[in-house]
Enzyme design. Structure first.
Site, PDB file in Angstrom:
ATOM      1  N   HIS A 150       1.305   5.274  -2.056  1.00 12.90           N
ATOM      2  CA  HIS A 150       0.783   6.297  -2.972  1.00 12.90           C
ATOM      3  C   HIS A 150       1.994   7.034  -3.546  1.00 12.90           C
ATOM      4  O   HIS A 150       2.546   7.906  -2.893  1.00 12.90           O
ATOM      5  CB  HIS A 150      -0.112   7.289  -2.226  1.00 12.90           C
ATOM      6  CG  HIS A 150      -1.297   6.658  -1.556  1.00 12.90           C
ATOM      7  ND1 HIS A 150      -2.538   6.586  -2.153  1.00 12.90           N
ATOM      8  CD2 HIS A 150      -1.437   6.071  -0.337  1.00 12.90           C
ATOM      9  CE1 HIS A 150      -3.399   5.986  -1.335  1.00 12.90           C
ATOM     10  NE2 HIS A 150      -2.762   5.661  -0.224  1.00 12.90           N
ATOM     11  N   ASN A 182      -5.221   6.765  -6.522  1.00  7.93           N
ATOM     12  CA  ASN A 182      -5.717   8.138  -6.370  1.00  7.93           C
ATOM     13  C   ASN A 182      -4.683   9.170  -6.820  1.00  7.93           C
ATOM     14  O   ASN A 182      -4.319  10.081  -6.086  1.00  7.93           O
ATOM     15  CB  ASN A 182      -6.164   8.400  -4.921  1.00  7.93           C
ATOM     16  CG  ASN A 182      -5.066   8.139  -3.902  1.00  7.93           C
ATOM     17  OD1 ASN A 182      -4.107   7.426  -4.167  1.00  7.93           O
ATOM     18  ND2 ASN A 182      -5.194   8.734  -2.733  1.00  7.93           N
ATOM     19  N   ARG A 194       2.033   8.878  -6.229  1.00  6.16           N
ATOM     20  CA  ARG A 194       1.645  10.223  -6.718  1.00  6.16           C
ATOM     21  C   ARG A 194       1.973  10.513  -8.179  1.00  6.16           C
ATOM     22  O   ARG A 194       1.956  11.683  -8.582  1.00  6.16           O
ATOM     23  CB  ARG A 194       2.298  11.311  -5.853  1.00  6.16           C
ATOM     24  CG  ARG A 194       2.136  11.164  -4.350  1.00  6.16           C
ATOM     25  CD  ARG A 194       0.700  11.221  -3.926  1.00  6.16           C
ATOM     26  NE  ARG A 194       0.550  11.401  -2.477  1.00  6.16           N
ATOM     27  CZ  ARG A 194      -0.544  11.059  -1.804  1.00  6.16           C
ATOM     28  NH1 ARG A 194      -1.584  10.523  -2.435  1.00  6.16           N
ATOM     29  NH2 ARG A 194      -0.620  11.255  -0.519  1.00  6.16           N
ATOM     30  N   HIS A 229       2.699  14.130   1.509  1.00  8.21           N
ATOM     31  CA  HIS A 229       2.206  15.481   1.201  1.00  8.21           C
ATOM     32  C   HIS A 229       3.322  16.430   1.617  1.00  8.21           C
ATOM     33  O   HIS A 229       4.101  16.109   2.526  1.00  8.21           O
ATOM     34  CB  HIS A 229       0.929  15.794   1.992  1.00  8.21           C
ATOM     35  CG  HIS A 229      -0.213  14.881   1.686  1.00  8.21           C
ATOM     36  ND1 HIS A 229      -0.929  14.963   0.508  1.00  8.21           N
ATOM     37  CD2 HIS A 229      -0.764  13.859   2.380  1.00  8.21           C
ATOM     38  CE1 HIS A 229      -1.878  14.032   0.500  1.00  8.21           C
ATOM     39  NE2 HIS A 229      -1.796  13.336   1.624  1.00  8.21           N
ATOM     40  N   HIS A 272      -5.078  -0.706   6.064  1.00  9.53           N
ATOM     41  CA  HIS A 272      -4.774   0.134   7.234  1.00  9.53           C
ATOM     42  C   HIS A 272      -5.754   0.027   8.411  1.00  9.53           C
ATOM     43  O   HIS A 272      -6.429   0.980   8.747  1.00  9.53           O
ATOM     44  CB  HIS A 272      -4.571   1.602   6.833  1.00  9.53           C
ATOM     45  CG  HIS A 272      -5.546   2.195   5.843  1.00  9.53           C
ATOM     46  ND1 HIS A 272      -6.907   1.991   5.886  1.00  9.53           N
ATOM     47  CD2 HIS A 272      -5.339   3.015   4.787  1.00  9.53           C
ATOM     48  CE1 HIS A 272      -7.478   2.652   4.902  1.00  9.53           C
ATOM     49  NE2 HIS A 272      -6.557   3.275   4.211  1.00  9.53           N
ATOM     50  N   ASP A 315       0.967   2.428   3.745  1.00  8.37           N
ATOM     51  CA  ASP A 315       0.064   3.513   3.340  1.00  8.37           C
ATOM     52  C   ASP A 315       0.891   4.797   3.151  1.00  8.37           C
ATOM     53  O   ASP A 315       0.489   5.881   3.569  1.00  8.37           O
ATOM     54  CB  ASP A 315      -1.082   3.715   4.331  1.00  8.37           C
ATOM     55  CG  ASP A 315      -2.133   4.693   3.816  1.00  8.37           C
ATOM     56  OD1 ASP A 315      -2.123   5.014   2.612  1.00  8.37           O
ATOM     57  OD2 ASP A 315      -2.968   5.157   4.635  1.00  8.37           O
ATOM     58  N   HIS A 328       0.818  -1.218   0.000  1.00  6.47           N
ATOM     59  CA  HIS A 328       0.000   0.000   0.000  1.00  6.47           C
ATOM     60  C   HIS A 328       0.848   1.264   0.000  1.00  6.47           C
ATOM     61  O   HIS A 328       1.267   1.748   1.041  1.00  6.47           O
ATOM     62  CB  HIS A 328      -0.894  -0.040   1.254  1.00  6.47           C
ATOM     63  CG  HIS A 328      -1.947   1.020   1.289  1.00  6.47           C
ATOM     64  ND1 HIS A 328      -3.132   0.838   1.988  1.00  6.47           N
ATOM     65  CD2 HIS A 328      -2.037   2.255   0.755  1.00  6.47           C
ATOM     66  CE1 HIS A 328      -3.878   1.918   1.863  1.00  6.47           C
ATOM     67  NE2 HIS A 328      -3.227   2.810   1.132  1.00  6.47           N
TER      68      HIS A 328
HETATM   69  C1  NCD Z   1      -4.088   8.701   1.492  1.00  3.62           C
HETATM   70  C2  NCD Z   1      -3.494   9.661   0.464  1.00  3.62           C
HETATM   71  O1  NCD Z   1      -3.038  10.752   0.838  1.00  3.62           O
HETATM   72  O2  NCD Z   1      -3.461   9.309  -0.724  1.00  3.62           O
HETATM   73  N1  NCD Z   1      -4.308   9.419   2.710  1.00  3.62           N
HETATM   74  C3  NCD Z   1      -4.419   8.906   3.949  1.00  3.62           C
HETATM   75  O3  NCD Z   1      -4.729   9.656   4.864  1.00  3.62           O
HETATM   76  N2  NCD Z   1      -4.196   7.627   4.208  1.00  3.62           N
HETATM   77  C4  NCD Z   1      -5.343   8.082   0.979  1.00  3.62           C
HETATM   78  C5  NCD Z   1      -5.796   6.882   1.783  1.00  3.62           C
HETATM   79  O4  NCD Z   1      -5.118   5.843   1.815  1.00  3.62           O
HETATM   80  O5  NCD Z   1      -6.845   6.932   2.411  1.00  3.62           O
HETATM   81 ZN    ZN Z   2      -3.694   4.733   1.266  1.00  2.00          ZN
HETATM   82 ZN    ZN Z   3      -6.964   4.535   2.577  1.00  2.63          ZN
END
Ligand code: NCD
Ligand code: ZN
Ligand code: ZN
Ligand code: ZN
Length: 418
Positions: free
Chosen positions: A61, A93, A63, A305, A231, A301, A59
């Site tokens: 992200h 996402n 980006r 940011h 998560h 996860d 998991h």
């Molecule tokens: C994730 C993200 O920023 O893409 N944010 C988060 O708080 N975990 C999205 C997600 O996994 O829910």
């Molecule tokens: Zn996530």
């Molecule tokens: Zn999530």
């Protein structure tokens, strides 16, 4: 002659800790034995060090495309391998969101050009993209289907279960759920008064939301389906897992194993994350369930940011924390403090996620497996700081918290990368 032989390494094989030599040729582990006589182009003495499979992170992200000021496939996988993570499953996402087969194929192509390790890609399920999901499922590099039962970063919400049932009937893939249930989130939107702040996050997104979401996912379980809860954050979810539904797996993230709502006043929006960090009792229940094997895997996860985005007022600051730099050190620290056995840690970081993702070549030190390996000093410690993490966003919620040390060396397909 072998390409690499690791000599006298501490290894974890089939749940048992031992010592072995490990020989690599053409990107694969060719032999694991108490002692390997033949020479190698590269000899790696490993006395006192643990040679573990590269971690498989279910998991992340990364980006890419569209939000590459936070991370991209090159920077995210570079941070991963530097930290002993050698396979990652990327979430949909992005901008554009991964909701078409073409968008998924684009990501696969970017990864082929720029990624430092194996990357597989989740496709998001929407109300009307089942044909696209079916097409994407035949692309090498497809990881599975991601379903967002509640709104979070990226807004790819899917309410109701009709579209999910249809997709499960047609696509025999892994289905991963962000299981905060939107109806519960909506019912609690006013619960923190007129001026919510970072300390309100777990009140606005209560454990009830993930418990109800987990119930909805459990109701989808049938033999042959592969359902995965992302998560986990609450003791209430663990109680539901005790039912052991067929084909249901789950993950927990290091921030939920280490941080709680008591850290919110200190960290502010840096610990604004969905689902939220909750009470010390929730954290303890997650640790116990991981140790018992009720939770299968640890996944980051990893949701970078920028620090500027996090500096916005609470309602506008994005949710999510980076985690690739700290995944393995956070789990090995649990071993150091006696909260987890080393075999359980290796299972949760490597073997179990490889099984969940159907990647038989990953997650094991075994003959025939991919030579994705990391060498660790299990006694060492490292205190993360913004200056020492590699993620493009350059901060960590683990700032100042002592973890186990970073890897001594990392190999992807038999080639040293860190
Ligand atoms: C994730 C993200 O920023 O893409 N944010 C988060 O708080 N975990 C999205 C997600 O996994 O829910
Ligand atoms: Zn996530
Ligand atoms: Zn999530
Ligand atoms: Zn309620």
């Amino acid at each position: 002659m072998y390409d690499v032989v690791f000599r006298s390494a501490t290894v974890v094989i089939d749940g048992a800790v031992g010592t072995a030599d490990v020989a690599v040729r053409d990107g694969r582990i060719e032999r694991v034995a108490p002692s390997i006589g033949s020479p190698a182009a590269v000899e790696v003495p490993c006395e006192g060090l643990a040679l573990l499979p590269g971690a498989v992170d279910l998991h992340v992200h990364l980006r890419d495309p569209g939000l590459t000021h936070k991370e991209d496939l090159a920077s995210g996988t570079a941070a991963a391998v530097a930290a002993g993570v050698t396979t990652v499953l990327d979430m949909p996402n992005t901008r554009p969101p991964t909701v078409t087969a073409a968008a998924l194929a684009d990501k696969v192509e970017t990864a082929r050009r720029t990624a430092a390790c194996d990357v597989r890609f989740f496709m998001a399920l929407t109300r009307d993209n089942l044909d696209e999901v079916e097409r994407a499922a035949s692309i090498p590099g497809f990881a599975g289907v991601k379903v967002f039962l509640g709104s979070t970063t990226g807004d790819i919400l899917l309410e109701g279960t009709a579209a999910i049932e249809r997709a499960l009937d047609r696509v025999p893939a892994l289905f991963a759920f962000h299981a905060e249930l939107e109806s519960v989130l909506a019912a609690h939107r006013g619960d923190a008064g007129p001026e919510p702040d970072a300390s309100s996050h777990h009140v606005l997104r209560p454990a009830e939301a993930v418990a109800e979401g987990a119930r909805a996912v459990l109701a989808l379980a049938r033999p042959g389906r592969r359902l995965h809860l992302c998560h986990l954050s609450a003791a209430a979810e663990i109680e539901l897992l005790a039912a052991r539904a067929p084909g249901l797996t789950s993950e927990v993230s290091p921030h939920h194993l280490w941080l709680t709502c008591d850290d919110a006043p200190r960290l502010g929006n840096l610990i604004k994350v969905n689902p939220p960090v909750r009470t010390p009792a929730d954290r303890d229940a997650l640790r116990a369930a991981l140790a018992a094997g009720t939770i299968d895997a640890v996944a980051t996860d990893h949701a970078p940011h920028t620090i500027d985005e996090k500096a916005l007022p609470y309602p506008a600051a994005p949710s999510g924390v980076p985690g690739l730099d700290t995944l393995v050190p956070a789990v090995l620290r649990l071993v150091q403090v006696g909260a987890l056995s080393l075999p359980r840690a290796v299972s949760a970081l490597c073997e179990a996620p490889a099984r969940v993702a159907s990647l038989p070549g990953k997650g094991r030190v075994a003959e025939g497996a991919d030579a994705d390996l990391a060498l660790w000093d299990l006694a060492g410690t490292w205190t993360p700081s913004a200056a020492t993490v590699r993620t493009r966003c350059r901060w960590t919620p683990f700032e100042g918290i002592p973890l186990a040390s970073r890897p001594v060396g990392v190999w992807v397909a038999g080639r040293r990368v860190a």
